[in-house]
Every structure is written in C-alpha cells, then in structure tokens.
Design an enzyme around this catalytic site. Sequence first.
Site, PDB file in Angstrom:
ATOM      1  N   ASN A 114      -1.646  -0.069   7.442  1.00 55.68           N
ATOM      2  CA  ASN A 114      -1.152  -1.424   7.733  1.00 55.68           C
ATOM      3  C   ASN A 114      -0.388  -2.062   6.579  1.00 55.68           C
ATOM      4  OD1 ASN A 114      -3.294  -2.032   6.113  1.00 55.68           O
ATOM      5  ND2 ASN A 114      -4.407  -3.277   7.612  1.00 55.68           N
ATOM      6  N   THR A 130      -4.946  -7.788  10.807  1.00 58.79           N
ATOM      7  CA  THR A 130      -5.360  -6.499  10.223  1.00 58.79           C
ATOM      8  C   THR A 130      -4.883  -5.316  11.061  1.00 58.79           C
ATOM      9  OG1 THR A 130      -7.301  -7.601   9.303  1.00 58.79           O
ATOM     10  CG2 THR A 130      -7.364  -5.195   9.411  1.00 58.79           C
ATOM     11  N   HIS A 180      -1.819  -5.510   1.559  1.00 59.24           N
ATOM     12  CA  HIS A 180      -3.069  -6.253   1.364  1.00 59.24           C
ATOM     13  C   HIS A 180      -2.733  -7.662   0.898  1.00 59.24           C
ATOM     14  CE1 HIS A 180      -7.027  -7.475  -0.113  1.00 59.24           C
ATOM     15  NE2 HIS A 180      -6.388  -7.946  -1.170  1.00 59.24           N
ATOM     16  N   ARG A 195      -1.110 -14.521   4.096  1.00 57.84           N
ATOM     17  CA  ARG A 195      -1.835 -13.841   5.190  1.00 57.84           C
ATOM     18  C   ARG A 195      -1.053 -13.947   6.502  1.00 57.84           C
ATOM     19  NH1 ARG A 195      -6.561 -10.619   4.502  1.00 57.84           N
ATOM     20  NH2 ARG A 195      -7.384 -11.390   6.476  1.00 57.84           N
ATOM     21  N   PHE A 240     -15.084   3.248   7.750  1.00 56.46           N
ATOM     22  CA  PHE A 240     -13.719   3.555   7.315  1.00 56.46           C
ATOM     23  C   PHE A 240     -13.534   3.491   5.795  1.00 56.46           C
ATOM     24  CE2 PHE A 240     -13.801  -1.021   8.464  1.00 56.46           C
ATOM     25  CZ  PHE A 240     -13.332  -1.607   7.296  1.00 56.46           C
ATOM     26  N   LYS A 287       0.830  -1.191   0.000  1.00 56.12           N
ATOM     27  CA  LYS A 287       0.000   0.000   0.000  1.00 56.12           C
ATOM     28  C   LYS A 287       0.880   1.263   0.000  1.00 56.12           C
ATOM     29  CE  LYS A 287      -3.736  -2.412   2.505  1.00 56.12           C
ATOM     30  NZ  LYS A 287      -4.561  -2.392   3.749  1.00 56.12           N
ATOM     31  N   ARG A 313       3.111  -6.626   9.274  1.00 54.65           N
ATOM     32  CA  ARG A 313       2.400  -5.600  10.046  1.00 54.65           C
ATOM     33  C   ARG A 313       2.922  -5.535  11.484  1.00 54.65           C
ATOM     34  NH1 ARG A 313      -3.549  -7.312   7.682  1.00 54.65           N
ATOM     35  NH2 ARG A 313      -3.589  -5.931   5.854  1.00 54.65           N
ATOM     36  N   TYR A 354     -12.229  -2.779  -2.865  1.00 57.94           N
ATOM     37  CA  TYR A 354     -12.736  -2.779  -1.490  1.00 57.94           C
ATOM     38  C   TYR A 354     -14.263  -2.688  -1.438  1.00 57.94           C
ATOM     39  CZ  TYR A 354      -8.100  -2.527   0.688  1.00 57.94           C
ATOM     40  OH  TYR A 354      -6.830  -2.822   1.138  1.00 57.94           O
ATOM     41  N   GLU A 382      -9.665 -11.090  -7.352  1.00 58.14           N
ATOM     42  CA  GLU A 382      -8.784  -9.920  -7.199  1.00 58.14           C
ATOM     43  C   GLU A 382      -7.660  -9.922  -8.239  1.00 58.14           C
ATOM     44  OE1 GLU A 382      -9.409  -9.276  -2.379  1.00 58.14           O
ATOM     45  OE2 GLU A 382      -7.431  -9.816  -3.137  1.00 58.14           O
TER      46      GLU A 382
HETATM   47  P1  IDP Z   1      -7.340  -7.179   5.787  1.00 61.53           P
HETATM   48  O1  IDP Z   1      -6.566  -6.156   4.972  1.00 61.53           O
HETATM   49  O2  IDP Z   1      -6.511  -7.707   6.927  1.00 61.53           O
HETATM   50  O3  IDP Z   1      -7.950  -8.264   4.951  1.00 61.53           O
HETATM   51  P2  IDP Z   1     -10.038  -6.087   6.058  1.00 61.53           P
HETATM   52  O4  IDP Z   1     -10.930  -6.318   7.226  1.00 61.53           O
HETATM   53  O5  IDP Z   1     -10.377  -6.778   4.774  1.00 61.53           O
HETATM   54  O6  IDP Z   1      -8.535  -6.397   6.514  1.00 61.53           O
HETATM   55  O7  IDP Z   1     -10.019  -4.505   5.821  1.00 61.53           O
HETATM   56  C1  IDP Z   1      -9.455  -3.984   4.632  1.00 61.53           C
HETATM   57  C2  IDP Z   1      -8.589  -2.796   4.984  1.00 61.53           C
HETATM   58  O8  IDP Z   1      -9.416  -1.747   5.486  1.00 61.53           O
HETATM   59  C3  IDP Z   1      -7.568  -3.042   6.105  1.00 61.53           C
HETATM   60  O9  IDP Z   1      -6.381  -3.650   5.659  1.00 61.53           O
HETATM   61  C4  IDP Z   1      -7.326  -1.628   6.590  1.00 61.53           C
HETATM   62  O10 IDP Z   1      -6.451  -0.923   5.699  1.00 61.53           O
HETATM   63  C5  IDP Z   1      -8.714  -1.026   6.478  1.00 61.53           C
HETATM   64  N1  IDP Z   1      -9.455  -1.145   7.726  1.00 61.53           N
HETATM   65  C6  IDP Z   1     -10.054  -2.257   8.226  1.00 61.53           C
HETATM   66  N2  IDP Z   1     -10.648  -2.000   9.399  1.00 61.53           N
HETATM   67  C7  IDP Z   1     -10.420  -0.697   9.655  1.00 61.53           C
HETATM   68  C8  IDP Z   1     -10.787   0.181  10.736  1.00 61.53           C
HETATM   69  O11 IDP Z   1     -11.431  -0.201  11.706  1.00 61.53           O
HETATM   70  N3  IDP Z   1     -10.366   1.487  10.631  1.00 61.53           N
HETATM   71  C9  IDP Z   1      -9.644   1.946   9.568  1.00 61.53           C
HETATM   72  N4  IDP Z   1      -9.280   1.151   8.535  1.00 61.53           N
HETATM   73  C10 IDP Z   1      -9.665  -0.150   8.584  1.00 61.53           C
HETATM   74 MG    MG Z   2      -9.453  -8.158   3.550  1.00 64.71          MG
END
Ligand code: IDP
Ligand code: MG
Length: 149
Positions: free
Chosen positions: A112, A91, A115, A85, A57, A9, A102, A49, A126
């Site tokens: 973070n 996350t 992806h 993963r 968010f 990212k 991370r 997304y 994807e």
């Molecule tokens: P992942 O990237 O670990 O699969 P997801 O739940 O799919 O996590 O969320 C996608 C992305 O959205 C996360 O990597 C992060 O950048 C962002 N994100 C997820 N939850 C939050 C939050 O509570 N606040 C702000 N950003 C979030």
């Molecule tokens: Mg995800």
Amino acid sequence: MERTLILIKPDGVERQLIGPIITRFEQRGLKLVGLKLIQVSEELAREHYAIHADKPFFKPLIEYIISSPVVAMVWAGPQAVQAARNTIGSTKPVEATAGSIRGDFGMMVGRNLVHGSDSPENAVTEIALWFKESELVSYDRAIDKWILE
Ligand code: IDP
Ligand code: MG
C-alpha cells in the site's frame, strides 16, 4: 505547526513513484522538513511496527519494509497528521478513495505504498525513531501566505 512521519515504502520506490507521491504532499500544501533514502534494518522495522507484533501479517510486513529502500520524510503543517492520512487514503487500497495515493496507485493491503503517522502523539515518537532533530530543517516558505490563513 504539527509534524508527521511519512514513508514511501519499497513498492513505491521500486515502482518509480517517489516523484508522484512527493508531489501529492507538496500540492496539498504540506511543507517538507526532512527527507532521506534508507535501507531499513530489521531492528528499525520491528520497532516502527511494534504495535503490530502480534498480528498474523507482522512477519510479511517486516519483510516488505526491508525488501528495498524506503524514502523517509517529515512533513509539517496545521493538522499535518490528519491531512497526510487523507492524502494517503485507507489502509486497504481497494477501499481508498480515488484521488488518494493508495486509491490511485494501489491494489493490495500488503503493497500500500506509503506510511503516515496516525496521531500527533505517535508522530512525535516515530519522527524521533527515524530522524535526529539535526536532520530536520526549519524554514519559512514565501508561498505559505497563499496556503495558510
Ligand atoms: P496504516 O498503514 O494505514 O496506518 P495499519 O493498520 O497501521 O495501517 O497497518 C500497518 C501496515 O501493515 C499497513 O500499512 C499494511 O502495510 C500492513 N497491513 C495492515 N493490515 C494488513 C493485513 O491485513 N494484511 C497484510 N498487511 C497488512
Ligand atoms: Mg498505522
């Protein structure tokens, strides 16, 4: 062989962590089969997304993803989705295990770094969204006999 979509990212690119992040996947034993640096359009970010469109968010997430270039990659290997993963970590970086990307480089969920596809089915979707099949390479690595049994 399973394939998974990995994105470095904008924070990973800006913080000059492209090399160290790619190294984690290389060292793990995954095989790089696609790689490009792109300035993501808002349209692509929203599609990628789309599952989070109703989340509070979502808007900052889209702004984050289009704020600077992203390195898009496809990595292959047995159970590549799960392996990647685990290499990426949870996350929320504060909850991510030390030794994960991370867990070693991140502090906040909205920064973070990486992806990774969350299931083999989503990985297929994807990869098709981010890459043309002609951009993906098929090759044999001599080292694989020392990584795969
Ligand atoms: P992942 O990237 O670990 O699969 P997801 O739940 O799919 O996590 O969320 C996608 C992305 O959205 C996360 O990597 C992060 O950048 C962002 N994100 C997820 N939850 C939050 C939050 O509570 N606040 C702000 N950003 C979030
Ligand atoms: Mg995800």
